[in-house]
Design a protein around this motif. Sequence first.
Motif, PDB file in Angstrom:
ATOM      1  N   ASP A  54       0.813  -1.219   0.000  1.00  0.00           N
ATOM      2  CA  ASP A  54       0.000   0.000   0.000  1.00  0.00           C
ATOM      3  C   ASP A  54       0.845   1.268   0.000  1.00  0.00           C
ATOM      4  O   ASP A  54       0.346   2.346  -0.320  1.00  0.00           O
ATOM      5  N   GLU A  58       4.385   4.000  -7.177  1.00  0.00           N
ATOM      6  CA  GLU A  58       4.327   3.585  -8.575  1.00  0.00           C
ATOM      7  C   GLU A  58       4.648   2.106  -8.676  1.00  0.00           C
ATOM      8  O   GLU A  58       5.582   1.612  -8.042  1.00  0.00           O
ATOM      9  N   ASN A  61       1.407  -1.619 -12.281  1.00  0.00           N
ATOM     10  CA  ASN A  61       0.180  -1.090 -12.885  1.00  0.00           C
ATOM     11  C   ASN A  61       0.463   0.138 -13.747  1.00  0.00           C
ATOM     12  O   ASN A  61      -0.061   0.260 -14.859  1.00  0.00           O
ATOM     13  N   ASP A  62       1.327   1.047 -13.249  1.00  0.00           N
ATOM     14  CA  ASP A  62       1.667   2.243 -14.029  1.00  0.00           C
ATOM     15  C   ASP A  62       2.436   1.884 -15.293  1.00  0.00           C
ATOM     16  O   ASP A  62       2.328   2.543 -16.316  1.00  0.00           O
ATOM     17  N   ASP A  87      -3.811  -1.619  -6.879  1.00  0.00           N
ATOM     18  CA  ASP A  87      -4.078  -0.820  -8.084  1.00  0.00           C
ATOM     19  C   ASP A  87      -4.122  -1.688  -9.342  1.00  0.00           C
ATOM     20  O   ASP A  87      -4.826  -1.379 -10.305  1.00  0.00           O
TER      21      ASP A  87
END
Length: 250
Positions: A54, A58, A61-62, A87
């Motif tokens: 958490d 970055e 996913n980015d 994410d």
Amino acid sequence: MTHRLAFANQKGGVAKTTSVLAIGVALVERGRRVLAVDLDPQGALTFACGFDPDDMDETVNDVLVRRLPVEKVIVSAEVDLVPSNIDLAGAEAVLLTKTGREFALQRALADLEGRYDYVLVDCPPSLGILTINGLTACGHVVVPLQCEALSHRGVGQLLETVGDIRHFTNPALEVLGVIPTLYDGRSRHARTVLADVGGRYGVNVFEPPVPRSIRFAEAAQAGRSILAYAPSHPGAEAYRALAATIEDSL
Ligand SMILES: Nc1ncnc2c1ncn2[C@@H]1O[C@H](COP(=O)(O)OP(=O)(O)O)[C@@H](O)[C@H]1O
Ligand SMILES: [Mg+2]
């Protein structure tokens, strides 16, 4: 040259994540440059490397969705890591709307060619678009398999998916072999399964099997590999031997 290995099995709890970290650290001990990629929204590999998922700003996913260069998200632990967190759960839906969705990870990792000897990809417990990205980006698949609760149908399904990947996105993909995990040598069932699986699926079954031990969960909780947490434990020794076998078979 960089070897890329996807650790895949759509069944959860078979030690994919544990094997990625332990094999990765064993390869580092052998002097190799290793990058591990957490491709699971649960972020278990990120946690096992000592990070709070958490807290990661970055993540993979980015890289997959926003095309952030992968070197921007790499963090360093016992192995270098491309972290993940929840994410990534949204990435599945976003990728499905995109052209080239199967190739997002392959394109991202191409930027790193030559920087690592090994890239180990920890796939999530499904055969969805994230695992398809993992299999498309790699030259080989390694299949961690729990000896006790072997689901034969699960392995057949995984090998079918590998066939699809070869057909559509990655003709060079090869199954390197099965890592027998959570092995209880005293159980006759475990031994029978181990003897059966190679012949039944025509795959290489690596030696030695990784023994079942509470030490693995303790190590993960401490954010360390079994090799760092309990260096002379039989589980650590098994992963060292497996890393040597994997290097020999490439
Ligand atoms: N050899 C082992 N003996 C006992 N527990 C293990 C072993 N390998 C992994 N575990 C534990 O089993 C659970 C599932 O392992 P994990 O690597 O997260 O599986 P997966 O990634 O396939 O879901 C974790 O709690 C892990 O610490
Ligand atoms: Mg996992």
